[in-house]
Structures are given as structure tokens and as C-alpha cells.
Motif scaffolding. Sequence first.
Motif, mmCIF file in Angstrom:
data_model
loop_
_atom_site.group_PDB
_atom_site.id
_atom_site.type_symbol
_atom_site.label_atom_id
_atom_site.label_comp_id
_atom_site.label_asym_id
_atom_site.label_seq_id
_atom_site.Cartn_x
_atom_site.Cartn_y
_atom_site.Cartn_z
ATOM 1 N N ILE A 8 -72.201 20.241 131.682
ATOM 2 C CA ILE A 8 -73.091 20.580 130.578
ATOM 3 C C ILE A 8 -74.199 21.449 131.165
ATOM 4 C CG2 ILE A 8 -74.404 18.376 130.771
ATOM 5 C CD1 ILE A 8 -74.626 18.525 127.645
ATOM 6 N N ASP A 10 -75.907 25.897 131.061
ATOM 7 C CA ASP A 10 -75.915 27.170 130.342
ATOM 8 C C ASP A 10 -74.841 28.131 130.825
ATOM 9 O OD1 ASP A 10 -76.949 27.771 132.746
ATOM 10 O OD2 ASP A 10 -78.973 28.287 132.049
ATOM 11 N N ASN A 66 -70.362 25.908 126.935
ATOM 12 C CA ASN A 66 -71.336 25.318 127.868
ATOM 13 C C ASN A 66 -71.141 23.818 128.047
ATOM 14 O OD1 ASN A 66 -73.525 27.366 126.058
ATOM 15 N ND2 ASN A 66 -72.720 27.840 128.076
ATOM 16 N N LEU A 67 -70.138 23.271 127.376
ATOM 17 C CA LEU A 67 -69.908 21.820 127.458
ATOM 18 C C LEU A 67 -68.408 21.563 127.511
ATOM 19 C CD1 LEU A 67 -70.741 18.787 127.127
ATOM 20 C CD2 LEU A 67 -70.645 19.144 124.656
ATOM 21 N N GLU A 167 -72.506 15.814 118.482
ATOM 22 C CA GLU A 167 -73.629 15.586 119.408
ATOM 23 C C GLU A 167 -73.348 16.411 120.681
ATOM 24 O OE1 GLU A 167 -74.980 11.502 119.946
ATOM 25 O OE2 GLU A 167 -73.903 10.904 118.133
ATOM 26 N N PRO A 168 -73.418 17.745 120.519
ATOM 27 C CA PRO A 168 -72.957 18.597 121.624
ATOM 28 C C PRO A 168 -73.954 18.741 122.768
ATOM 29 C CG PRO A 168 -73.680 19.929 119.775
ATOM 30 C CD PRO A 168 -73.867 18.509 119.352
ATOM 31 N N ASP A 169 -74.978 17.899 122.763
ATOM 32 C CA ASP A 169 -75.999 17.993 123.812
ATOM 33 C C ASP A 169 -75.783 16.947 124.900
ATOM 34 O OD1 ASP A 169 -76.450 15.884 122.140
ATOM 35 O OD2 ASP A 169 -78.636 16.023 122.203
ATOM 36 N N LYS A 170 -74.620 16.322 124.939
ATOM 37 C CA LYS A 170 -74.452 15.258 125.942
ATOM 38 C C LYS A 170 -72.986 14.997 126.306
ATOM 39 C CE LYS A 170 -76.486 12.412 123.096
ATOM 40 N NZ LYS A 170 -76.551 12.494 121.650
ATOM 41 N N GLU A 188 -78.556 22.190 134.502
ATOM 42 C CA GLU A 188 -77.142 21.864 134.305
ATOM 43 C C GLU A 188 -76.857 20.541 135.002
ATOM 44 O OE1 GLU A 188 -74.896 24.999 136.203
ATOM 45 O OE2 GLU A 188 -75.755 24.566 138.164
ATOM 46 N N SER A 217 -77.335 14.859 129.809
ATOM 47 C CA SER A 217 -77.602 16.074 129.038
ATOM 48 C C SER A 217 -77.945 17.198 130.017
ATOM 49 C CB SER A 217 -78.729 15.824 128.041
ATOM 50 O OG SER A 217 -79.865 15.382 128.749
ATOM 51 N N ILE A 218 -78.332 18.362 129.492
ATOM 52 C CA ILE A 218 -78.556 19.510 130.385
ATOM 53 C C ILE A 218 -79.624 19.204 131.433
ATOM 54 C CG2 ILE A 218 -79.431 21.882 130.490
ATOM 55 C CD1 ILE A 218 -78.032 22.516 127.968
ATOM 56 N N ASN A 219 -80.716 18.589 131.002
ATOM 57 C CA ASN A 219 -81.835 18.394 131.927
ATOM 58 C C ASN A 219 -82.094 16.944 132.276
ATOM 59 O OD1 ASN A 219 -82.687 21.142 132.202
ATOM 60 N ND2 ASN A 219 -83.326 21.024 130.055
#
Length: 610
Positions: A8, A10, A66-67, A167-170, A188, A217-219
Motif C-alpha cells: 500500500i 503511492d 497503489n494497493l 475501504e481501499p486505504d488499508k 508506503e 495503511s500508507i503511513n
Amino acid sequence: MCGIVGYIGDKNCVPILIDGLKRLEYRGYDSAGIGIVRENDAIVVKNKGKVSLLEEKLVEQNLNSNLGIGHTRWATHGIPNEQNAHPHTNSKNNLFIIHNGIIENFQVLKNALIKLGYTFESDTDSEVFAHLIDSFLNKGYNLSKSVQMALIEVDGTYGLAVIYTLEPDKIIVARKGSPLVIGLGEGENFIASDVSAILAHTKQVIYLDDGEFAEVSINNFAVKTIEDETIEKEIHEINMSLDEIDKSGFNHFMLKEIMEQPESVRNSMRGRLQAESGSAKLGGLTDVVDRLINSKRIIISACGTSWHAALVGEYMLEQYARIPVEVEYASEFRYRSPIISSHDSFLVISQSGETADTLAALREAKNKGALALGICNVVGSTIARESMAGVYIHAGPEIGVASTKAFTSQLVVLALITLLISKRKGISKTKAVELATELNAIPKKIEQILNLNEGIERLAKDFQNAQNFLYLGRGYNFPVALEGALKLKEISYIHAEGYPAAEMKHGPIALIDENMPVVFIAPKDSTYGKVINNIQEVKARGGRIIAIADDADGEIDEIVDYTIKVPRTIEMLTPILTSIPLQLLAYHIAVKKGLNVDQPRNLAKSVTVE
Ligand code: M6R
């Protein structure tokens, strides 16, 4: 078994997943697949066979996201085909899971889900996860909670990763019995079943423990127990370079790893062996050494090649340290109600540190109050972390499925432990110095053996069409006979048996004729005279004999058909030398047969299922 990787961030995850899967292919290579999420859209691409085939398919599609998560499979439930390959999805095709392990109650769960109207596309146990999590999402829970609730219902083992278009942030990951690491990057993050998959991108990792799950998640990342308690995790720095997991110009990892042995055994001894004073220092055992020395019994448990190392360890420890030793297959130990107490030391040996049976045996012994110790290669592996104390062999990453350099390094570490204990138990200074000096000389002697490579390759030509092989040895070299036979059968698919040479008369001698190659491991040790008698018995029946012998032994050439000469050392250390020509013999026979020595059929490097 099975490899898991996820990204996950950029960047485009597709090349990252493919690179990770290639590095994980040693864990399983029946089929592979990736699942990616982009702009509320979800795409799965999977293929039977190697990751390279999946890669070819992906090139045509030119995907960008990105995921994503990726998986390389070692089949347990369901044949290797595209349908059974991971990721598995729910019927809305908006949730992907990849799973390593076995769901023991999958049939019960599957039946219940079918009753609820779910349809299954594959024969795998893993697909249950996709529908079970979906059933909780349908009840209105978010992804994290749905995974958590699904895990409560599941009996068995898992390394699990889940992504969801809504929930594409995780990425959600969970672990019970199958390893999982989270790799931390800048903007990432990564998840993987082992660090080799993500080493190109980060060296900062968190190891999940059994019963934990995490939202990545990303961060950020957050780890909890399945019971919902938040856990603070330690960040580990990986001390390994990418070069160590590349072939460095060799055709196969196995050959590279065989050739690395002078250095890998040196690394096993570095900072630990004091040849002049005849002593060994093992930092990992400092706190437990008194208890170890006073053990009434040492039980050594392992599987496969590591079990062969354990057998050699039994000879070493009983001869020098004078403590009774028992060696147990880990898979048998755990199911036979073993008698074990706080007076015992229980030592497990595992290259990967993840072998399910070995880990279970360690836990069983620990629960029963024994001093539970581990000898592992993979730093940070589950066995290494769950042992009360232990020793790393420091052989470096071993990627070839056939274990080679890990075996010789395990023997070196067992020799160091033997020296440590026997010194404390009053072995004479002369004996201790002799032992330490001989151990110190081993890397140079291995170099001499590796110079025989071309001759062994020529020898392999004469035997590549053999249907069967017998390996015979006595004393310290009986386990080497077992190991030589295992090496040959696992990569060349030639049937091979290892036996104590004297046992031959009690049955296997019936197999001997001119079509039966027999490998004798016959260094000039205390059993040499007896082994020569056994050689004569085979010769009298027309068997073709290859002998692994001392370089100063002129006598044996007269009796046998082929000899491979190894430098002389003390009896206890002979297995470190005699095993190496057998590794090369197996390697060259398999290569001549056109087989994939690094990824032999049906096998996987790390056996994380029972
Ligand atoms: O990682 P471990 O040492 O626990 O693995 C044990 C066996 O699975 C392993 O040694 C296996 O037998 C190898 N393929 C042998 O070359």
C-alpha cells in the motif's frame, strides 16, 4: 509454505508484488496470483504454475494500482489450478483474501455459508475466509471488525491478508501459526510472509505474533489481539542484504549455497570458537548454561535435514558431554504424550524457524516445564522468538529447497554446544583444544572438497539413470547416509534409502545387484574396519560402490568402483565434510536429469502446515 506479499503506497504495486512473489517462490510454486484495487475497481489475475507465467499474463494487461496483495501457492486443499490459486474473492468481487495455513473446520464453515446462499468457486479451505468475512461486512461491520469476527470462528492456522474496494486505504493482516511481517517504508508499507519479499524496499519490520492482527495503511499500522487489545510492537532492523538472496551468477541457489559453505561455517563459528584455549562462547545460552549442563536428559527434536543434524548432535553430546540424549521427529513427539519435565532440556533445530511440527514440539516441551532451546537460521523466526534461549547458526539465507549449508552450520553449532558443555563438565584441556583446533580448520577443508566439484559432476553422469540408490554409513556417518539419501530423492526423484551399514544384512542386502549403486560413507574413524567388511559384502553381490573416504586412504580404492576423497578430521566432525560430496552428487544428478533442483516437485522450503 505459500508466500504472501502486499503493498500500500503511492507506487504501482504490480511490479513490487511480482518481484516479491519471485523471491517467495521457494515457499511454494504450484500457482500464483495477485489482487489489486483501483478506483473502486478490483482485479484478480491468477495462473497455474510459476510466477513467471503470471508475470507474462500481467504484461499484456498493463495494470496499475497503489494497493494489492499477491500469493504463491503450495497446494493443501484442492489441486494446483487457476481456480484454486489465491487471491480468493467474495461473490461481489470486491473483497480479496490470500491465506497461508489450513482452516481445520473449513467444511463446517463452508456448509454453513452455503446454507446462507454463498457459492464457492474453488476446492480450497481458504475461500471460506472470503465469504465468512463478507458475511460480517453484510451485517454492517467494517473490514477490520469483520476480519476479527471471522478469525474467532476459524480453527486452524493462518497468515492472512485482506483488501476491500470499499475501504481501499488499508490491508488487514492476521497471524496464527503462519509467519507474517509488516515492512515499514516512507509513505508506503508492505506485508509479507517473510522478509525476503520486501527486503528490496525496506529493512524495518514488525513481526506479528500468533493471535494478532493488524491494520496497515500508507503511513501507519495498528496491531491488536483478536480479543481487541491494542499491542505495542517492536520495530526490528533486518541485517541482511539483497545480494544474499540472489543467485550471484550460479545456475541454482542450491549450488551457490553448497559453494558458500566455507564462509557459512566460518560465520557459524565467528566470535564463538576460541581454538587456542579450546573453548566456545555462545551468548544466546549464557543465561541457561547451568541449567543445560545439569539437565538429566537432552531431547533434540526437528524434521527432515535438521533431524539428521540432531542425530549427529546426539552422538557428539553423548560422547563428549556425557548427558543422555534422545532425538525425536517433531511430528511424532507432539502426538505421543511424551514424558518430559523441568529436568529435561528440549532443543529444537530448524533452518526456517517456522516448521509447524517443530514449533508445536517446542511449545509442548515449554508447557511441560523443560528448558526449551532453539537452533535456527532465520533471525526473528517464530521458533527463534519462542525459544527460552538459543543459538543462531548464521548460515545466511538458504533459498534452495534442499537444505545444504544450513545442515553443515547446524553441525558446527552442535559441535560448539558440545564443546561448551564438555568443557564445563571437565573434559581434558588437550581434548578440548584438539576439538576446537579441528573445528577451526573445517572451512579450509571444505574448500578442498569443493575443488572436487568437476570430478563429482563426471561421476554423476554415470549414475543419472539409476532407479535406486543405497547410502550406508556407521556411527557419526549413519545420519550422513540418511542425509545423502534425502538429498538425492528430493531433487532427483531417484528412490534412495539411507541405512546404518551393519543393518544392511538384515534386509536391504536383498536389493543388491549390478543395478544398485551403493554409496558408503567410510572415513577412517572407529568404525572403518567394520564398514570395509560391509563394502566387501556389497562387492561380493555385484553392487556398484561409491565411497566417501579419507584422502590418505589408499586401501579403499582397490575395493570400490569410485572414491571421493575428503580431508581427515576428528571423528565427531567428519559429517561436516562427508556430507558435502553427497550434496554435490545429488545436485549434479538432478541437473543432468533436467530437473529444477531449487524447486523440486511437491516440496516447499518452509513447511508451515502439519
Ligand atoms: O526449516 P526446517 O529446518 O525446520 O525444515 C525441516 C525440513 O522441512 C527440511 O530440512 C527439509 O527436509 C529439506 N527439504 C531437506 O533438504
